[in-house]
Design a protein around this motif. Structure first.
Motif, PDB file in Angstrom:
ATOM      1  N   LEU A  27       0.839  -1.407   0.175  1.00 32.76           N
ATOM      2  CA  LEU A  27      -0.088  -0.011  -0.051  1.00 32.76           C
ATOM      3  C   LEU A  27       0.871   1.265   0.162  1.00 32.76           C
ATOM      4  CD1 LEU A  27      -2.976   0.689   0.039  1.00 32.76           C
ATOM      5  CD2 LEU A  27      -2.768   0.752   2.635  1.00 32.76           C
ATOM      6  N   ASN A  28       0.481   2.267  -0.775  1.00 31.36           N
ATOM      7  CA  ASN A  28       1.237   3.391  -0.819  1.00 31.36           C
ATOM      8  C   ASN A  28       2.509   3.340  -1.403  1.00 31.36           C
ATOM      9  OD1 ASN A  28      -0.951   4.872   0.353  1.00 31.36           O
ATOM     10  ND2 ASN A  28      -0.079   4.123   2.326  1.00 31.36           N
ATOM     11  N   TYR A  29       2.767   2.422  -2.366  1.00 30.28           N
ATOM     12  CA  TYR A  29       4.041   2.069  -2.914  1.00 30.28           C
ATOM     13  C   TYR A  29       3.907   2.289  -4.664  1.00 30.28           C
ATOM     14  CZ  TYR A  29       8.397  -0.536  -4.354  1.00 30.28           C
ATOM     15  OH  TYR A  29       9.465  -1.023  -4.744  1.00 30.28           O
ATOM     16  N   GLU A  30       4.931   3.101  -5.090  1.00 31.58           N
ATOM     17  CA  GLU A  30       4.786   3.294  -6.281  1.00 31.58           C
ATOM     18  C   GLU A  30       5.651   2.368  -7.214  1.00 31.58           C
ATOM     19  OE1 GLU A  30       5.707   7.304  -7.617  1.00 31.58           O
ATOM     20  OE2 GLU A  30       4.153   8.088  -5.904  1.00 31.58           O
ATOM     21  N   GLY A  31       5.129   1.389  -7.884  1.00 30.18           N
ATOM     22  CA  GLY A  31       5.743   0.438  -8.669  1.00 30.18           C
ATOM     23  C   GLY A  31       5.061  -0.912  -8.802  1.00 30.18           C
ATOM     24  N   GLU A  32       5.610  -1.931  -9.228  1.00 30.05           N
ATOM     25  CA  GLU A  32       4.784  -3.196  -9.451  1.00 30.05           C
ATOM     26  C   GLU A  32       4.140  -3.653  -8.302  1.00 30.05           C
ATOM     27  OE1 GLU A  32       4.045  -4.653 -12.477  1.00 30.05           O
ATOM     28  OE2 GLU A  32       5.102  -2.731 -13.197  1.00 30.05           O
ATOM     29  N   ALA A  33       4.919  -3.641  -6.923  1.00 26.46           N
ATOM     30  CA  ALA A  33       4.334  -4.336  -5.803  1.00 26.46           C
ATOM     31  C   ALA A  33       3.098  -3.522  -5.217  1.00 26.46           C
ATOM     32  CB  ALA A  33       5.724  -4.175  -4.548  1.00 26.46           C
ATOM     33  N   GLN A  34       2.744  -2.538  -5.981  1.00 26.86           N
ATOM     34  CA  GLN A  34       1.312  -2.008  -5.363  1.00 26.86           C
ATOM     35  C   GLN A  34       0.178  -2.609  -5.928  1.00 26.86           C
ATOM     36  OE1 GLN A  34       0.330   2.171  -7.567  1.00 26.86           O
ATOM     37  NE2 GLN A  34       1.769   1.519  -8.878  1.00 26.86           N
ATOM     38  N   TYR A  35       0.505  -3.323  -6.936  1.00 28.52           N
ATOM     39  CA  TYR A  35      -0.588  -4.614  -7.317  1.00 28.52           C
ATOM     40  C   TYR A  35      -0.651  -5.839  -6.603  1.00 28.52           C
ATOM     41  CZ  TYR A  35      -0.200  -1.177 -11.215  1.00 28.52           C
ATOM     42  OH  TYR A  35      -0.408   0.055 -11.966  1.00 28.52           O
ATOM     43  N   LEU A  36      -1.752  -6.170  -6.315  1.00 33.53           N
ATOM     44  CA  LEU A  36      -1.760  -7.739  -5.553  1.00 33.53           C
ATOM     45  C   LEU A  36      -0.947  -8.453  -6.709  1.00 33.53           C
ATOM     46  CD1 LEU A  36      -5.721  -8.323  -4.822  1.00 33.53           C
ATOM     47  CD2 LEU A  36      -3.693  -8.063  -3.454  1.00 33.53           C
ATOM     48  N   HIS A  37      -0.001  -9.435  -5.719  1.00 29.11           N
ATOM     49  CA  HIS A  37       0.672 -10.385  -6.597  1.00 29.11           C
ATOM     50  C   HIS A  37       0.946 -11.198  -5.459  1.00 29.11           C
ATOM     51  CE1 HIS A  37       3.339  -7.464  -4.389  1.00 29.11           C
ATOM     52  NE2 HIS A  37       4.155  -8.459  -4.465  1.00 29.11           N
ATOM     53  N   GLY A  38       1.423 -12.372  -6.030  1.00 29.10           N
ATOM     54  CA  GLY A  38       2.012 -13.443  -5.173  1.00 29.10           C
ATOM     55  C   GLY A  38       3.308 -13.919  -5.089  1.00 29.10           C
ATOM     56  N   HIS A  39       3.652 -14.841  -4.057  1.00 28.18           N
ATOM     57  CA  HIS A  39       4.967 -14.863  -3.738  1.00 28.18           C
ATOM     58  C   HIS A  39       5.177 -16.402  -3.332  1.00 28.18           C
ATOM     59  CE1 HIS A  39       7.119 -11.116  -4.202  1.00 28.18           C
ATOM     60  NE2 HIS A  39       6.040 -10.773  -3.635  1.00 28.18           N
ATOM     61  N   THR A  40       6.143 -17.178  -3.437  1.00 26.50           N
ATOM     62  CA  THR A  40       6.561 -18.292  -2.423  1.00 26.50           C
ATOM     63  C   THR A  40       7.556 -17.726  -1.460  1.00 26.50           C
ATOM     64  OG1 THR A  40       6.267 -19.747  -4.437  1.00 26.50           O
ATOM     65  CG2 THR A  40       7.950 -20.536  -2.468  1.00 26.50           C
ATOM     66  N   GLY A  41       7.369 -17.907  -0.211  1.00 27.97           N
ATOM     67  CA  GLY A  41       8.180 -17.306   0.771  1.00 27.97           C
ATOM     68  C   GLY A  41       8.740 -18.633   1.461  1.00 27.97           C
ATOM     69  N   LEU A  42      10.132 -18.388   1.879  1.00 27.37           N
ATOM     70  CA  LEU A  42      10.817 -19.465   2.634  1.00 27.37           C
ATOM     71  C   LEU A  42      11.184 -18.921   4.073  1.00 27.37           C
ATOM     72  CD1 LEU A  42      12.037 -22.264   2.606  1.00 27.37           C
ATOM     73  CD2 LEU A  42      14.003 -21.306   1.890  1.00 27.37           C
TER      74      LEU A  42
END
Length: 169
Positions: A27-42
């Protein structure tokens, strides 16, 4: 300096890794990460303690995983949103309309519910609401808050995509 445990002069620590699949946005980020996206976290959890002469473990890794997973399964295949995200009330409305807000038979990943100063889990609908943006650094803080009273955690590392953070405790 860490509390260092030695067995024959060799540093000993039990280390367990858990994979978490999740979606979020910044939230409040300018760039690709402002959109919903998924990850695999370790998530890597390092636990200190004395080596048990009977078992040879500092702490059995399957026990670390079981204890951690009771809470962390709330984050697996889940949506993580900040509490002020305008998507949050809309997501809850959609979940209500779909009949999954209060759970569904197919939801087999129901973790232990929790609410603390950093986050709140809605296990019945695979949603975690966080106070801070869901960066690796902030998620380590959330994970540690959930597990610190259950495990003698000395270090946690969380890698998500190309990003990674680590904290010693």
């Amino acid at each position: 300096m860490d509390n260092i445990n030695f067995k024959g002069g060799i540093f000993m620590r039990s280390i367990t890794k858990l994979n978490i699949q999740y979606a979020h946005r910044f939230l409040n980020y300018e760039g690709e990460a402002q959109y919903l996206h998924g990850h695999t976290g370790l998530l890597t959890i390092e636990v200190d303690g004395d080596v048990d002469a009977r078992t040879g473990f500092v702490y059995p890794c399957n026990s670390i995983k079981r204890i951690a997973w009771d809470f962390l399964k709330n984050f697996d295949h889940a949506l993580i949103l900040q509490e002020e995200d305008p998507l949050l009330p809309e997501i809850l409305k959609v979940y209500e309309a779909q009949g999954i807000r209060n759970g569904a038979e197919t939801n087999t990943m129901v973790g232990e519910p929790f609410e603390n100063e950093l986050a709140k889990a809605y296990p019945e609908c695979r949603l975690v609401v966080v106070k801070k943006v869901a960066t690796c650094e902030n998620l380590i803080e959330v994970f540690h808050s959930l597990l610190k009273d259950k495990l003698n955690i000395k270090k946690m590392t969380f890698a998500s995509g190309d990003n990674c953070a680590s904290a010693k405790f």
